[in-house]
Enzyme design. Structure first.
Site, PDB file in Angstrom:
ATOM      1  N   HIS A  51       0.834  -1.200   0.000  1.00 53.11           N
ATOM      2  CA  HIS A  51       0.000   0.000   0.000  1.00 53.11           C
ATOM      3  C   HIS A  51       0.870   1.252   0.000  1.00 53.11           C
ATOM      4  CE1 HIS A  51      -3.454   2.496   1.828  1.00 53.11           C
ATOM      5  NE2 HIS A  51      -3.777   2.189   0.576  1.00 53.11           N
ATOM      6  N   ARG A 126      30.879  12.874   7.144  1.00 51.11           N
ATOM      7  CA  ARG A 126      30.594  11.513   7.608  1.00 51.11           C
ATOM      8  C   ARG A 126      29.668  11.532   8.824  1.00 51.11           C
ATOM      9  NH1 ARG A 126      36.351  11.163   6.277  1.00 51.11           N
ATOM     10  NH2 ARG A 126      36.873  11.689   8.440  1.00 51.11           N
ATOM     11  N   ARG A 127      29.044  12.675   9.060  1.00 50.38           N
ATOM     12  CA  ARG A 127      28.206  12.851  10.250  1.00 50.38           C
ATOM     13  C   ARG A 127      26.749  13.140   9.898  1.00 50.38           C
ATOM     14  NH1 ARG A 127      32.296  16.658  13.904  1.00 50.38           N
ATOM     15  NH2 ARG A 127      34.066  15.201  13.883  1.00 50.38           N
ATOM     16  N   CYS A 146      11.900   0.544  15.671  1.00 49.78           N
ATOM     17  CA  CYS A 146      12.460  -0.656  15.028  1.00 49.78           C
ATOM     18  C   CYS A 146      13.593  -0.253  14.090  1.00 49.78           C
ATOM     19  CB  CYS A 146      11.365  -1.405  14.277  1.00 49.78           C
ATOM     20  SG  CYS A 146      10.111  -2.125  15.347  1.00 49.78           S
ATOM     21  N   ASP A 169      10.171  -7.385  11.306  1.00 43.66           N
ATOM     22  CA  ASP A 169       9.127  -8.318  10.885  1.00 43.66           C
ATOM     23  C   ASP A 169       9.255  -8.432   9.370  1.00 43.66           C
ATOM     24  OD1 ASP A 169       6.758  -9.396   9.895  1.00 43.66           O
ATOM     25  OD2 ASP A 169       5.442  -8.256  11.219  1.00 43.66           O
ATOM     26  N   LEU A 208      10.601 -14.015  11.127  1.00 41.18           N
ATOM     27  CA  LEU A 208       9.368 -14.388  10.436  1.00 41.18           C
ATOM     28  C   LEU A 208       8.444 -15.000  11.477  1.00 41.18           C
ATOM     29  CD1 LEU A 208       7.782 -14.823   7.754  1.00 41.18           C
ATOM     30  CD2 LEU A 208       8.915 -17.062   7.608  1.00 41.18           C
TER      31      LEU A 208
END
Length: 264
Positions: A51, A126-127, A146, A169, A208
């Site tokens: 979606h 690099r920051r 997550c 997930d 999973l």
């Protein structure tokens, strides 16, 4: 995306049974990386329907610095409903940390604005990192982040993004996360007059759920279709003024939707 299917197949074959916080049970593995060339198409999964509207509105919601689901509900997006309290609040999750991280002097730090300015003025830095993992506020969040960190990298006027996801997930979350960070990379590139290059996704605990096994096996019977393209219709005056209709997904051909329950 063959890269995604390869990971799905790997975890089905070699994942370790593991009890998880939701008590659903998982097949789990630790540590994996996927590299996607964004010039080959927009990485929206084709072996099942994803979606796109939810991906766009959630990202715009993050970029607003919002942590209440009213904006999402107004646009008929329900993906955060189950984690919100009765007033629609989620605590200081992604939007708060991206746009208003609080320091010990009670000032707020807009990490997105800082990243954007560095891309424009110091693209070799690099920051150029944005973090959602605010240890001091984790217990105030409805669920800890997550995808906890992303870093931007420019070489030869081309922008790449690497994201680290501590918990993934793989069936429901990962296709969505890949699409979201691909879109975010395109947005930064659009604002900074850069081309896009790679999206690198790095996963920690990749799992999973056991009530997704049949769905995963079904998906592996399907052959990937050519990826769609993404077109951004205009360049707003700043990164926070994009709207859903500014993004055009072109030629999204896909296999049918595969339903799967969410573990909370």
């Amino acid at each position: 995306m063959k890269e995604y299917l390869d990971l799905l197949n790997l975890i089905l074959k070699n994942g370790y049974p593991k009890i998880d916080r939701t008590k659903t049970g998982t097949l789990s593995m630790f540590g994996y990386q996927i590299r996607i060339n964004l010039n080959e198409g927009f990485p929206l999964l084709t072996t099942k329907y994803c979606h796109f509207k939810s991906i766009v509105y959630e990202l715009l919601w993050f970029l607003r610095g919002d942590t209440n689901i009213s904006f999402l509900k107004k646009n008929n997006i329900s993906i955060w409903n189950k984690w919100a309290d009765k007033n629609g609040n989620l605590g200081p999750i992604y939007g708060k940390q991206w746009r208003a991280w609080e320091d010990k002097k009670n000032n707020t730090i807009d990490q997105i604005e800082i990243a954007l300015n560095k891309l424009k003025k110091e693209p070799s830095s690099r920051r150029i990192l944005v973090s959602s993992w605010n240890v001091g506020e984790l217990d105030l969040m409805s669920i800890p982040p997550c995808h906890v960190l992303f870093q931007l990298y420019v070489i030869n006027n081309k922008l790449s993004c690497q994201v680290y996801q501590r918990s993934c997930d793989i069936f429901l979350g990962l296709p969505f996360n890949i699409g979201s960070y691909a879109l975010l990379t395109h947005i930064f590139a659009n604002q900074c007059d850069l081309l896009v290059e790679d999206l690198i996704w790095t996963g920690g605990d990749i799992h999973l759920y056991k009530n997704h096994l049949n769905q995963a096996k079904l998906q592996l019977t399907r052959s990937p279709l050519p990826l769609p393209k993404i077109f951004i219709k205009k360049k707003p005056k700043n990164l926070f003024n994009y709207a859903f209709n500014d993004f055009l997904l072109i030629d999204y051909n896909h296999h049918p939707k595969i339903k799967a329950p969410i573990s909370i």
